[in-house]
Scaffold this motif. Structure first.
Motif, PDB file in Angstrom:
ATOM      1  N   SER A  26      53.858  47.309  79.060  1.00 42.61           N
ATOM      2  CA  SER A  26      54.679  47.094  77.868  1.00 42.61           C
ATOM      3  C   SER A  26      55.028  45.623  77.757  1.00 42.61           C
ATOM      4  CB  SER A  26      55.983  47.895  77.962  1.00 42.61           C
ATOM      5  OG  SER A  26      55.725  49.248  78.241  1.00 42.61           O
ATOM      6  N   TRP A  27      55.231  45.188  76.510  1.00 40.25           N
ATOM      7  CA  TRP A  27      55.724  43.848  76.222  1.00 40.25           C
ATOM      8  C   TRP A  27      57.057  43.992  75.506  1.00 40.25           C
ATOM      9  CZ3 TRP A  27      54.214  38.923  77.287  1.00 40.25           C
ATOM     10  CH2 TRP A  27      52.957  38.746  77.852  1.00 40.25           C
ATOM     11  N   TYR A  28      58.060  43.244  75.980  1.00 38.61           N
ATOM     12  CA  TYR A  28      59.395  43.282  75.376  1.00 38.61           C
ATOM     13  C   TYR A  28      59.790  41.893  74.893  1.00 38.61           C
ATOM     14  CZ  TYR A  28      59.946  47.849  77.582  1.00 38.61           C
ATOM     15  OH  TYR A  28      59.786  49.155  77.961  1.00 38.61           O
ATOM     16  N   LEU A  34      60.873  46.521  72.170  1.00 38.82           N
ATOM     17  CA  LEU A  34      59.483  46.800  72.501  1.00 38.82           C
ATOM     18  C   LEU A  34      58.578  46.264  71.386  1.00 38.82           C
ATOM     19  CD1 LEU A  34      57.486  48.295  74.435  1.00 38.82           C
ATOM     20  CD2 LEU A  34      57.748  50.276  72.919  1.00 38.82           C
ATOM     21  N   TYR A  36      54.917  45.853  72.185  1.00 38.16           N
ATOM     22  CA  TYR A  36      53.580  46.399  72.444  1.00 38.16           C
ATOM     23  C   TYR A  36      53.656  47.297  73.665  1.00 38.16           C
ATOM     24  CZ  TYR A  36      48.518  46.759  72.682  1.00 38.16           C
ATOM     25  OH  TYR A  36      47.228  47.251  72.647  1.00 38.16           O
ATOM     26  N   GLN A  37      52.944  48.430  73.587  1.00 37.27           N
ATOM     27  CA  GLN A  37      52.833  49.315  74.748  1.00 37.27           C
ATOM     28  C   GLN A  37      51.432  49.888  74.766  1.00 37.27           C
ATOM     29  OE1 GLN A  37      55.409  52.841  75.022  1.00 37.27           O
ATOM     30  NE2 GLN A  37      55.738  52.294  77.164  1.00 37.27           N
ATOM     31  N   LYS A  39      48.190  51.883  77.496  1.00 37.19           N
ATOM     32  CA  LYS A  39      47.899  52.680  78.674  1.00 37.19           C
ATOM     33  C   LYS A  39      46.452  52.412  79.082  1.00 37.19           C
ATOM     34  CE  LYS A  39      48.397  57.333  80.469  1.00 37.19           C
ATOM     35  NZ  LYS A  39      48.875  58.681  80.212  1.00 37.19           N
ATOM     36  N   TRP A  51      51.811  52.020  71.192  1.00 39.33           N
ATOM     37  CA  TRP A  51      52.583  51.538  70.040  1.00 39.33           C
ATOM     38  C   TRP A  51      52.534  50.023  70.034  1.00 39.33           C
ATOM     39  CZ3 TRP A  51      56.473  48.195  68.942  1.00 39.33           C
ATOM     40  CH2 TRP A  51      57.026  48.269  67.658  1.00 39.33           C
ATOM     41  N   HIS A  52      52.524  49.419  68.831  1.00 34.56           N
ATOM     42  CA  HIS A  52      52.604  47.967  68.765  1.00 34.56           C
ATOM     43  C   HIS A  52      53.151  47.505  67.424  1.00 34.56           C
ATOM     44  CE1 HIS A  52      49.006  47.162  66.202  1.00 34.56           C
ATOM     45  NE2 HIS A  52      48.586  48.293  66.731  1.00 34.56           N
ATOM     46  N   CYS A  86      56.419  40.884  80.170  1.00 36.52           N
ATOM     47  CA  CYS A  86      55.276  41.770  80.368  1.00 36.52           C
ATOM     48  C   CYS A  86      55.660  42.705  81.514  1.00 36.52           C
ATOM     49  CB  CYS A  86      54.055  40.920  80.719  1.00 36.52           C
ATOM     50  SG  CYS A  86      52.633  41.857  81.259  1.00 36.52           S
TER      51      CYS A  86
END
Length: 183
Positions: A26-28, A34, A36-37, A39, A51-52, A86
């Motif tokens: 994930s990016w915060y 949030l 960007y997330q 997998k 999600w982004h 990150c």
């Protein structure tokens, strides 16, 4: 540092000792928002977004040598300045979690730094060090030459035997010896 209304790369690379499976990253923005997330199933597959933010684009790759999960933030605005984190969570490492942080500054105009003074200082210091090394080298050569010259003179001044002392007429010399008196 990024220019207002430009695109900026936010780099992030992770390592793992035992590999990964079903890794979530994930990016915060500023710790809580949030942006960007994604997998990653395993090393052989590319990440899939969960999600982004529409302005965020994934540009990394995990199937190559490094595990790159970098993103690009498009159309940077002054309000985008802040802390980007990150975050990686690896279930294969007992859900070990790792973070990396980048601080982004957004500027109106990129200012070119004048390095003239720095270059002058580096040049002078480098020149002085070079002269010092040259002086030390010349000193060493001169001392070597003086030592060799003195060693050569010493060989000329030293006699080879104490028995060959003919100048002072000492015993053991080649000077004429007087016959013992007759009684």
């Amino acid at each position: 540092m990024a220019l207002n209304n430009s695109n900026v790369l936010l780099p992030c690379v992770f390592t793992t000792c035992i590999g990964f499976q079903d890794l979530v990253f994930s990016w915060y923005f500023n710790t809580t928002e949030l942006i960007y997330q994604g997998k990653i199933k395993n090393k052989a597959t590319e990440p899939t977004p969960i999600w982004h933010n529409p302005r965020v684009e994934f540009v990394g790759s995990t199937t190559k040598k490094d595990n790159n999960i970098s993103i690009v933030l498009n159309g940077v605005e002054f309000s985008d300045a802040g802390k980007y984190t990150c975050h990686v969570k690896n279930p294969k490492e007992r859900n070990a979690q790792h973070n990396a942080t980048i601080f982004l500054t957004v500027v109106h105009k990129m200012v070119e730094t004048d390095n003239t003074v720095t270059l002058i200082i580096v040049g002078v210091v480098g020149g002085l060090i070079g002269l010092l090394i040259l002086f030390m080298l010349i000193k060493r050569v001169v001392l070597f030459i003086i030592k060799k010259t003195q060693d050569g003179k010493k060989e000329c001044l030293v006699s080879s035997s104490g028995n060959d002392n003919t100048e002072n007429g000492l015993a053991g010399s080649k000077a004429e010896q007087k016959a013992p008196p007759k009684a």
